[in-house]
Motif scaffolding. Structure first.
Motif, PDB file in Angstrom:
ATOM      1  N   VAL A 121      40.702  41.464  40.440  1.00  0.00           N
ATOM      2  CA  VAL A 121      41.551  41.008  39.350  1.00  0.00           C
ATOM      3  C   VAL A 121      42.456  39.920  39.903  1.00  0.00           C
ATOM      4  CG1 VAL A 121      43.284  41.629  37.627  1.00  0.00           C
ATOM      5  CG2 VAL A 121      41.543  43.303  38.291  1.00  0.00           C
ATOM      6  N   TYR A 180      38.906  39.191  35.524  1.00  0.00           N
ATOM      7  CA  TYR A 180      38.423  40.450  36.078  1.00  0.00           C
ATOM      8  C   TYR A 180      36.919  40.378  36.270  1.00  0.00           C
ATOM      9  CZ  TYR A 180      36.794  45.344  35.951  1.00  0.00           C
ATOM     10  OH  TYR A 180      36.164  46.532  36.218  1.00  0.00           O
ATOM     11  N   GLU A 185      35.312  45.402  42.528  1.00  0.00           N
ATOM     12  CA  GLU A 185      36.125  44.799  41.472  1.00  0.00           C
ATOM     13  C   GLU A 185      37.120  43.798  42.056  1.00  0.00           C
ATOM     14  OE1 GLU A 185      37.151  48.018  38.147  1.00  0.00           O
ATOM     15  OE2 GLU A 185      37.579  48.782  40.159  1.00  0.00           O
TER      16      GLU A 185
END
Length: 243
Positions: free
Chosen positions: A127, A197, A125
């Protein structure tokens, strides 16, 4: 398991030897083995159990940050105030995984240029806040192993697909979703900032993210800091047990 792997390599080598030279056969066998390993790693990484962020929650963080900044400024909030309010909301919602270093750096990808600050970077991930005060345009990238959620927090973003006759328009509070395997042309016609994101196999996105630095801008200082910020976040999260 190692014996099974070696047996597989021997079989591949034998098969390739029957159709060509043994030197080439060994190379072929090892290439197949490497591809199999990469495929296995990709399948392992691309698993929801590794994700801690939720795109719907991040959208709510963005909308709350926008509302708070606008309320405090009687509807005339600056981009800086909005960005900081959204960052505060995101860090407050994910205190163990999101943090604001206050470091900003250029980002060049797909012909577009802007600046970003990394709030989270891990193997599965990331962000960031991405934006520009002068506008930009480019290619979104086409990611088969990851998906992207781009929530506008200030300004406006346009997007276009080859078969479309009308542009997509995303304004403050809207979330632009880019599914796997889909690519678009996009434009920020003027000043625009977004909370972005992405989740999935993040290393697979790095080729697109860094290519312009090697083939166009030759801005190796930005490349260095991009790798430092992203790599540092990945290592830090791995030490926490976050893949």
């Amino acid at each position: 398991q190692s014996n099974s792997f070696c047996t597989l390599l021997d079989r591949l080598t034998t098969m390739a030897c029957a159709t060509g030279g043994c030197c080439g056969a060994k190379c072929f066998a090892w290439a197949v083995a490497v591809l199999a390993i990469l495929a296995g790693v990709s399948v392992f990484l691309d698993n929801p159990k590794h994700w801690v962020f939720d795109p719907a929650v991040l959208k709510e963080c963005a909308q709350r940050g926008i509302a708070k900044a606008q309320k405090a400024a009687n509807g005339n909030a600056t981009s800086q105030a909005i960005v900081h309010a959204v960052i505060d909301e995101t860090v407050a919602r994910y205190p163990n995984y999101a943090e604001y270093s206050k470091d900003w750096l250029f980002n060049n990808a797909g012909g577009a240029m802007g600046a970003m600050t990394v709030l989270h970077a891990s193997v599965t991930e990331y962000v960031i806040i991405f934006g520009t005060t002068v506008g930009t345009e480019g290619h979104t990238g086409r990611y088969y192993l990851a998906e992207d959620f781009f929530t506008i927090i200030d300004g406006e973003q346009w997007a276009y697909l080859p078969h479309a006759y009308e542009r997509e328009v995303y304004r403050a509070g809207d979330q632009h979703y880019l599914p796997r395997g889909v690519a678009k042309q996009y434009r920020m016609p003027e000043k625009c900032f977004a909370l972005e994101y992405a989740r999935g196999n993040i290393p697979s996105m790095m080729f697109f993210g860094l290519a312009d630095g090697f083939t166009s801008t030759l801005d190796f200082e930005t490349l260095y800091y991009t790798v430092l910020e992203s790599g540092g976040g990945i290592v830090k999260n791995l030490l926490k047990g976050k893949i």
